[in-house]
Design an enzyme around this catalytic site. Structure first.
Site, PDB file in Angstrom:
ATOM      1  N   CYS A 387       0.831  -1.198   0.000  1.00  0.00           N
ATOM      2  CA  CYS A 387       0.000   0.000   0.000  1.00  0.00           C
ATOM      3  C   CYS A 387       0.876   1.262   0.000  1.00  0.00           C
ATOM      4  CB  CYS A 387      -0.974  -0.048   1.173  1.00  0.00           C
ATOM      5  SG  CYS A 387      -2.411   0.996   0.885  1.00  0.00           S
ATOM      6  N   HIS A 511      -3.455  -4.985   0.468  1.00  0.00           N
ATOM      7  CA  HIS A 511      -2.861  -5.447   1.734  1.00  0.00           C
ATOM      8  C   HIS A 511      -2.844  -6.980   1.752  1.00  0.00           C
ATOM      9  CE1 HIS A 511      -2.327  -1.691   3.878  1.00  0.00           C
ATOM     10  NE2 HIS A 511      -3.423  -1.283   3.284  1.00  0.00           N
ATOM     11  N   GLU A 513      -0.997  -8.947   3.180  1.00  0.00           N
ATOM     12  CA  GLU A 513      -0.698  -9.512   4.502  1.00  0.00           C
ATOM     13  C   GLU A 513      -1.970  -9.933   5.231  1.00  0.00           C
ATOM     14  OE1 GLU A 513      -0.477  -6.355   3.661  1.00  0.00           O
ATOM     15  OE2 GLU A 513      -0.999  -4.994   5.294  1.00  0.00           O
TER      16      GLU A 513
HETATM   17  N1  GLN Z   1      -1.855   6.731   3.161  1.00  0.00           N
HETATM   18  C1  GLN Z   1      -1.996   6.031   1.924  1.00  0.00           C
HETATM   19  C2  GLN Z   1      -3.381   6.219   1.330  1.00  0.00           C
HETATM   20  O1  GLN Z   1      -4.284   6.610   2.006  1.00  0.00           O
HETATM   21  C3  GLN Z   1      -1.683   4.571   2.079  1.00  0.00           C
HETATM   22  C4  GLN Z   1      -2.658   3.851   2.962  1.00  0.00           C
HETATM   23  C5  GLN Z   1      -2.164   2.530   3.441  1.00  0.00           C
HETATM   24  O2  GLN Z   1      -0.980   2.242   3.382  1.00  0.00           O
HETATM   25  N2  GLN Z   1      -3.049   1.711   3.961  1.00  0.00           N
HETATM   26  O3  GLN Z   1      -3.597   5.973   0.173  1.00  0.00           O
END
Ligand code: GLN
Length: 538
Positions: A387, A511, A513
């Protein structure tokens, strides 16, 4: 079929591992062919976990259906190898917003709305409704917090009432401290906790005792006496390095059969099948306990002092190491500490076989993460970006390969000269709760890429939780400079996976994970560890 209930409550202190115990009990029942699922109650007034700070509350876990839930759901899914949905999470916020909505509609007309009966009835109705809809043999209910907290008092009352209508077995997870040089195990705090619980009308059928060392006979006897249970119902839960062994440890003490009997059930799968599932779980535990060759994986983030903030990342690495037949050492690297001198950063990252930059929000520590990514790319260290870790992979590439000075994400620099990561039109949300790109999203993977090799599939779906996206305006420029866009979401034309060409480096907007299980390690983590293993010559 009538669902039976197991209610797990903690006493004395939080952090004893109620989630692991709940997941382990559910796992043992499932191995016996009994359909058992966990429901978690959290007493706080937040509607869900989405607006909570991971530094205070640990990681926010996301389910397929977009629910943002407590990190214990990670344990449930990792142990049970099943996908849960948001109805298994009941918070104080959800309960009270439902009750107040009913009150405004006039559903309680003429009455004053009270904790008993209205709130308690709402809870028992909710819990039995979820159990019925999911056709459960057993529902395990984990009560967040500890008995005696103001936050969960009304919920415990509801469970007491549930027990007068349904078959409920209460489980108490408690702590037995050891005192002095001889390490005598002290049961007095537990005795007091049991007394308090009984005053609330709760009589635990099983008492699970967390302790540093094995639970001694004397302590066991005392707890049994004060709880009015057989000594066999006082269970040892000593510290262990491998949480996945907990079901086996409970099994060794016969808790599975005692519990099934207490619930008035019978095992459904034959003995042979049960033994087979136990053996296969045991061999997975053995695989992650591997003590031979090791790879060093660095997790570079801003919450590294609190490992709970990255719980799923750590578990996904563990699962993948087990699959690759290597041991793993996780190095927690505070990204801010990489922001000083270049030499210092290089020293801190030296000897690392793989780097992960996990998800995150806000500016703090971001430049250190970019330094780590640059280090990985220029030194051929295998890299996995999750992400935020993927968004920064694009920023690093734009800055240091495309030479776009001032490239950034508008999350950190709204006036960036090159807005490589940006909020797309329509994504600005007035309210913060539940408004990110959440839950399952599909992606199409290009053939011949590393991502394709890892997944072995052209279409995937993964869980998401973010607001910002790779800016399509720069997609071509990055690609021409050698950054591969290996997967996109076709419906919205969004970049989902990026990768380097020269060495192993993958960034995913998702994500992954959150979807790694002991029985089903995630392909991207398997590939990362494989690359790290090759680099380490392990
Ligand atoms: N802050 C980033 C976004 O909002 C990444 C979010 C995250 O890593 N879950 O897109």
């Amino acid at each position: 079929m009538q669902t039976k209930y197991i209610v797990v409550m903690g006493s004395l202190l939080s952090g004893l591992g109620k989630g692991i115990i709940t997941a382990s009990l559910a796992k043992l029942l499932s191995m016996h062919g009994i359909k058992a699922m966990p429901l978690k109650f959290d007493g706080y007034l937040n509607y869900d976990c989405g607006t909570m700070n991971p530094f205070r509350h640990g990681e926010v876990f996301v389910l397929d259906d977009k629910s943002e839930v407590d990190m214990d759901f990670g344990n449930y899914e990792r142990f049970l190898n099943t996908d849960l949905n948001g109805e298994f999470s009941l918070t104080g916020g959800k309960i009270f917003s439902a009750i107040i909505e009913k009150e405004r509609k006039g559903d309680f007309l003429g009455n004053d709305v009270q904790f008993v009966p209205h709130v308690a009835d709402y809870i028992t109705g909710y819990v039995t409704g979820v159990a019925k809809r999911n056709k459960l043999d057993v529902m395990l209910i984990e009560v967040g917090g500890t008995v005696g907290d103001i936050e969960n008092g009304y919920f415990i009352e509801a469970m007491r009432e549930l027990a007068s209508e349904e078959k409920v077995v209460f489980v108490n997870l408690t702590y037995i401290p050891e005192l002095g040089a001889v390490g005598e195990q002290k049961t007095k705090p537990t005795q007091i906790a049991l007394r308090n619980m009984m005053q609330l009308g709760i009589r635990p059928g099983f008492i699970i005792c967390r302790s540093e060392k094995a639970l001694g006979e004397a302590a066991k006897k005392k707890v049994a006496l004060f709880a009015n249970v057989d000594e066999g119902a006082v269970i040892d839960d000593r510290d262990s390095d491998n949480i996945y062994r907990t079901p086996l440890h409970l099994l060794d003490q016969g808790l599975d059969r005692m519990m099934i009997k207490a619930l008035g059930l019978k095992p459904k799968s034959g003995d042979k099948l049960f033994r087979k599932s136990v053996a296969s779980w045991r061999s997975l535990c053995d695989a992650i306990d591997k003590n031979g060759s090791r790879v060093n994986i660095g997790i570079v983030g801003k919450y590294t002092q609190l490992h709970d903030a990255y719980a799923s990342v750590k578990e996904a690495i563990t699962h993948a190491a087990g699959r690759n037949g290597v041991g793993v050492e996780v190095r927690w690297i505070d990204s801010e500490s990489l922001e000083g001198s270049r030499d210092n950063a290089e020293k801190m990252l030296e000897g690392i076989d793989g780097i992960v930059v996990p998800g995150g929000f806000g500016k703090r520590g971001v430049e250190g993460m970019i330094t780590a990514i640059q280090y990985a790319r220029t030194n051929g260290v295998p890299y996995l970006g999750l992400c935020l870790g993927m968004q920064l992979m694009a920023v690093e590439y734009a800055r240091n390969v495309c030479m776009l000075k001032g490239a950034n994400s508008t999350e950190f620099d709204p006036k960036a000269a090159y807005k490589i990561v940006d909020m797309l039109p329509g994504q600005e949300a007035a309210a913060k709760g539940g408004t990110m790109r959440l839950g399952l999203w599909t992606a199409d993977i290009m053939k011949g890429t590393e991502a394709h090799r890892a997944y072995g599939s052209e279409r995937i779906s993964e869980r998401h939780r973010h607001r910002y996206e790779i800016n399509n305006h720069y997609r071509k420029r990055l690609a021409e400079a050698g950054l591969v866009v290996s997967a996109i979401n076709r419906d919205r034309d969004l970049v989902e996976i990026l990768e380097w060409k020269g060495s192993f480096g993958i960034g995913t907007q998702a994500h992954p994970e959150l979807e790694s299980r002991l029985e089903r390690p995630h392909p991207l983590f398997i590939s990362l560890i494989k690359a790290a293993k090759a680099r380490a010559g392990a």
